[in-house]
Design an enzyme around this catalytic site. Sequence first.
Site, PDB file in Angstrom:
ATOM      1  N   LYS A 134       0.838  -1.206   0.000  1.00 49.88           N
ATOM      2  CA  LYS A 134       0.000   0.000   0.000  1.00 49.88           C
ATOM      3  C   LYS A 134       0.876   1.262   0.000  1.00 49.88           C
ATOM      4  CE  LYS A 134      -3.377   2.463   2.663  1.00 49.88           C
ATOM      5  NZ  LYS A 134      -3.630   2.729   4.070  1.00 49.88           N
ATOM      6  N   ASP A 152      -7.636   2.253   0.787  1.00 48.38           N
ATOM      7  CA  ASP A 152      -7.659   2.522   2.226  1.00 48.38           C
ATOM      8  C   ASP A 152      -9.103   2.345   2.692  1.00 48.38           C
ATOM      9  OD1 ASP A 152      -9.088   4.755   1.466  1.00 48.38           O
ATOM     10  OD2 ASP A 152      -7.979   6.141   2.735  1.00 48.38           O
TER      11      ASP A 152
END
Length: 222
Positions: A134, A152
């Site tokens: 990420k 997210d």
Amino acid sequence: MPHSYVREARKRVGPKKQRIGPIIERLERAHPDATIALKFRNELELLVSVMLSAQTTDVNVNRVTTTLFEKYRRPEDYLAVPVEELERDIYATGFFRQKTKAIRGTMQTLLEQFDGVVPRTVDELVLLPGVARKTANVVAAELGEPQGVVVDTHVRRLSQRLGLTRQEDPVKIERDLMRLVPREAWGVFPHLLIWHGRRVCIARRPLCEQCVLTDLCPSSRV
Ligand code: SF4
């Protein structure tokens, strides 16, 4: 919501392949300022900011990095101080011990394998200790070379509400979004969902009556 309502709602808005274009266009018009909220002046500051942003808010990170980045300007600077000093300097972002370890490991690897320069591809970025996929995705996207779609909490919630994915797992959600969202929009798309999620499609109380996507959203309450 009963299954029949969900099916009806999906039928009403049509297939996601046809909706994704108008969804992106309308969100771009509604949130022209949708960019990363972290403040940074160069690639190294971007990388450190994103690493610090785990489990805390961007506002909190910006507060800490205002002074942090005056003191630590090069990878060497993070290694030149005692561990405890760096821990103290980033303490307010939480999980300071893990983050200190990750930052120091990353700086070491940057110096040893990348001539002290932050790499631009996700494949290289994930070689840095403490840099998960990420984080790598966010950094690569901000450097202008998105190689995935950042997922997210906002991206996950809005993708599900908009009927763009039925998955729960962020990796599977990303896979769905990479198939659906045109590649040239991979970078901006998460920012659009994040800002829309903060301002309109709020977690507990979505403001559907103020939303530009009501006719494109199977979860609309209006
Ligand atoms: S219509 Fe409602 S649920 Fe759908 S995206 Fe807009 S605010 Fe969220």
